[in-house]
Design a protein around this motif. Structure first.
Motif, PDB file in Angstrom:
ATOM      1  N   SER A  43       1.128  -1.270   0.075  1.00 37.86           N
ATOM      2  CA  SER A  43      -0.312   0.517   0.375  1.00 37.86           C
ATOM      3  C   SER A  43       0.721   1.183  -0.166  1.00 37.86           C
ATOM      4  CB  SER A  43      -1.117  -0.004   1.095  1.00 37.86           C
ATOM      5  OG  SER A  43      -0.327  -0.093   2.015  1.00 37.86           O
ATOM      6  N   VAL A  44       0.460   2.233  -0.830  1.00 31.80           N
ATOM      7  CA  VAL A  44       1.185   3.573  -0.585  1.00 31.80           C
ATOM      8  C   VAL A  44       0.431   4.185  -0.492  1.00 31.80           C
ATOM      9  CG1 VAL A  44       2.713   5.240  -2.372  1.00 31.80           C
ATOM     10  CG2 VAL A  44       2.332   2.557  -2.483  1.00 31.80           C
ATOM     11  N   GLY A  45      -0.048   5.235   0.735  1.00 25.52           N
ATOM     12  CA  GLY A  45      -0.725   6.224   0.697  1.00 25.52           C
ATOM     13  C   GLY A  45      -1.104   5.923   2.039  1.00 25.52           C
ATOM     14  N   ASP A  46      -2.068   7.004   3.028  1.00 23.04           N
ATOM     15  CA  ASP A  46      -1.853   6.254   4.393  1.00 23.04           C
ATOM     16  C   ASP A  46      -3.449   6.579   4.336  1.00 23.04           C
ATOM     17  OD1 ASP A  46      -0.131   8.293   6.292  1.00 23.04           O
ATOM     18  OD2 ASP A  46       0.121   9.493   4.868  1.00 23.04           O
ATOM     19  N   VAL A  47      -4.468   7.108   3.803  1.00 22.65           N
ATOM     20  CA  VAL A  47      -6.063   6.579   4.090  1.00 22.65           C
ATOM     21  C   VAL A  47      -5.925   5.063   3.169  1.00 22.65           C
ATOM     22  CG1 VAL A  47      -8.151   7.014   3.071  1.00 22.65           C
ATOM     23  CG2 VAL A  47      -6.522   9.251   3.576  1.00 22.65           C
ATOM     24  N   THR A  48      -5.518   4.598   2.291  1.00 23.65           N
ATOM     25  CA  THR A  48      -5.499   3.145   1.473  1.00 23.65           C
ATOM     26  C   THR A  48      -5.058   2.589   2.577  1.00 23.65           C
ATOM     27  OG1 THR A  48      -5.403   4.588  -0.486  1.00 23.65           O
ATOM     28  CG2 THR A  48      -4.732   1.967  -0.693  1.00 23.65           C
ATOM     29  N   LEU A  66       2.385  10.101   6.242  1.00 25.54           N
ATOM     30  CA  LEU A  66       1.642  11.075   7.615  1.00 25.54           C
ATOM     31  C   LEU A  66       0.327  11.565   7.863  1.00 25.54           C
ATOM     32  CD1 LEU A  66       4.910  10.075  10.724  1.00 25.54           C
ATOM     33  CD2 LEU A  66       2.669   8.167   9.976  1.00 25.54           C
ATOM     34  N   VAL A  67       0.453  11.952   6.031  1.00 29.36           N
ATOM     35  CA  VAL A  67      -0.929  13.733   6.476  1.00 29.36           C
ATOM     36  C   VAL A  67      -1.132  12.938   5.008  1.00 29.36           C
ATOM     37  CG1 VAL A  67       1.225  15.545   7.190  1.00 29.36           C
ATOM     38  CG2 VAL A  67       0.545  14.724   4.654  1.00 29.36           C
ATOM     39  N   THR A  68      -1.921  13.659   4.768  1.00 28.18           N
ATOM     40  CA  THR A  68      -3.407  13.351   4.139  1.00 28.18           C
ATOM     41  C   THR A  68      -4.591  14.538   2.924  1.00 28.18           C
ATOM     42  OG1 THR A  68      -5.271  11.894   2.982  1.00 28.18           O
ATOM     43  CG2 THR A  68      -5.695  12.866   5.177  1.00 28.18           C
ATOM     44  N   LYS A  69      -4.074  14.914   1.937  1.00 27.89           N
ATOM     45  CA  LYS A  69      -5.151  16.184   1.241  1.00 27.89           C
ATOM     46  C   LYS A  69      -6.230  16.361   1.944  1.00 27.89           C
ATOM     47  CE  LYS A  69      -6.749  17.183  -2.488  1.00 27.89           C
ATOM     48  NZ  LYS A  69      -7.962  17.186  -4.056  1.00 27.89           N
ATOM     49  N   ARG A  70      -6.925  14.721   2.380  1.00 25.93           N
ATOM     50  CA  ARG A  70      -8.405  14.984   2.584  1.00 25.93           C
ATOM     51  C   ARG A  70      -8.405  15.839   4.441  1.00 25.93           C
ATOM     52  NH1 ARG A  70      -9.025   9.241   0.402  1.00 25.93           N
ATOM     53  NH2 ARG A  70      -9.615   9.581  -1.580  1.00 25.93           N
ATOM     54  N   ASP A  71      -8.479  16.719   4.185  1.00 26.07           N
ATOM     55  CA  ASP A  71      -8.790  17.123   5.592  1.00 26.07           C
ATOM     56  C   ASP A  71      -8.038  17.619   6.608  1.00 26.07           C
ATOM     57  OD1 ASP A  71     -12.150  17.114   5.409  1.00 26.07           O
ATOM     58  OD2 ASP A  71     -12.320  15.270   6.562  1.00 26.07           O
ATOM     59  N   GLN A  72      -6.921  17.318   5.597  1.00 26.45           N
ATOM     60  CA  GLN A  72      -5.225  17.537   6.569  1.00 26.45           C
ATOM     61  C   GLN A  72      -5.274  16.598   7.349  1.00 26.45           C
ATOM     62  OE1 GLN A  72      -2.719  19.304   5.348  1.00 26.45           O
ATOM     63  NE2 GLN A  72      -4.600  19.266   3.290  1.00 26.45           N
ATOM     64  N   ASP A 118       4.255   9.702  -2.371  1.00 27.04           N
ATOM     65  CA  ASP A 118       3.244   9.054  -4.200  1.00 27.04           C
ATOM     66  C   ASP A 118       3.897   8.507  -5.098  1.00 27.04           C
ATOM     67  OD1 ASP A 118       2.230  10.248  -2.801  1.00 27.04           O
ATOM     68  OD2 ASP A 118       0.690  11.804  -4.590  1.00 27.04           O
ATOM     69  N   LEU A 119       5.567   8.690  -5.503  1.00 29.30           N
ATOM     70  CA  LEU A 119       5.853   8.388  -6.629  1.00 29.30           C
ATOM     71  C   LEU A 119       7.078   7.214  -6.005  1.00 29.30           C
ATOM     72  CD1 LEU A 119       7.756  11.635  -7.555  1.00 29.30           C
ATOM     73  CD2 LEU A 119       6.143  10.197  -8.737  1.00 29.30           C
ATOM     74  N   ALA A 120       6.266   6.579  -5.178  1.00 30.44           N
ATOM     75  CA  ALA A 120       7.468   5.216  -4.864  1.00 30.44           C
ATOM     76  C   ALA A 120       6.155   4.369  -5.455  1.00 30.44           C
ATOM     77  CB  ALA A 120       6.949   4.998  -2.788  1.00 30.44           C
ATOM     78  N   ILE A 138      -6.422   8.048  -5.722  1.00 33.55           N
ATOM     79  CA  ILE A 138      -6.466   8.485  -6.415  1.00 33.55           C
ATOM     80  C   ILE A 138      -6.483   9.957  -5.800  1.00 33.55           C
ATOM     81  CG2 ILE A 138      -6.869   8.615  -8.982  1.00 33.55           C
ATOM     82  CD1 ILE A 138      -4.958   6.696  -9.090  1.00 33.55           C
ATOM     83  N   PRO A 139      -6.302  10.808  -5.974  1.00 31.08           N
ATOM     84  CA  PRO A 139      -6.726  12.476  -5.332  1.00 31.08           C
ATOM     85  C   PRO A 139      -8.058  12.902  -6.005  1.00 31.08           C
ATOM     86  CG  PRO A 139      -4.716  12.510  -6.100  1.00 31.08           C
ATOM     87  CD  PRO A 139      -4.670  11.650  -6.278  1.00 31.08           C
ATOM     88  N   ASP A 140      -9.114  12.970  -5.131  1.00 30.67           N
ATOM     89  CA  ASP A 140     -10.310  12.797  -5.275  1.00 30.67           C
ATOM     90  C   ASP A 140     -11.351  11.718  -6.215  1.00 30.67           C
ATOM     91  OD1 ASP A 140     -10.030  15.847  -3.955  1.00 30.67           O
ATOM     92  OD2 ASP A 140      -9.152  15.983  -5.844  1.00 30.67           O
TER      93      ASP A 140
END
Length: 168
Positions: A43-48, A66-72, A118-120, A138-140
């Protein structure tokens, strides 16, 4: 073809467009859970990662920042995680080495990236074997996956060769 990734890779706009052209499949957590019975999951990404863990999916390697775009939203450090630096728009040698080491060893683990994770996906595709599924956000849009096969490995190798050639 480069025998190994041997230095930081700066991602230019052409490479970003190339990456965006990869065929991925939008998915649900349940679909990934089913794929996990016969494939390694990375997995790549915190929410995922959080969604897959909450569903009981066995994740071989987690790559998060350790951060995400959604709601920061901020995510918590997990003891035992390996921490690496990876500036935005770059795939650092430090990140490449840790991904290679985890995949080669078969040890389950977590890489916490200071910078951009992301580029991992690129070095993961380069080093992972064919019974691997990479899951990322995938953002949004939602969650997607790429199942490693010869075609995607060849695309990554060609992209890396092109980038290495353009550095000279």
């Amino acid at each position: 073809m480069p025998l190994k990734l041997d230095h930081d890779i700066a991602i230019n706009e052409k490479a970003r467009e190339y990456i965006k052209s990869f065929k991925y499949t939008l998915c649900t957590v349940d679909q990934i859970k089913n794929l996990s019975y016969e494939n390694k999951i990375i997995s790549v990404g915190d929410v995922t990662t959080e969604n897959l863990k909450n569903a009981g999916v066995n994740i071989e390697l987690q790559v998060v920042d350790l951060v995400t775009k959604r709601d920061q939203k901020k995510f918590e450090h997990i003891s035992g995680s390996v921490s690496v630096l990876n500036p935005p728009g770059t795939i650092s040698m430090e990140l490449i080495d840790k991904i290679r080491d985890f995949i080669a060893s078969g040890v389950t683990g977590r890489i916490e990236v200071k910078g951009e994770e992301d580029l991992a996906v690129i070095p993961i595709i380069f080093y992972a074997d064919k019974n691997t599924v990479i899951v990322y956000g995938i953002p949004d849009t939602g969650m997607a996956y790429i199942k490693i096969n010869d075609e995607i490995k060849e695309k990554i190798n060609n992209m890396i060769m092109e980038m290495y050639k353009n550095e000279r």
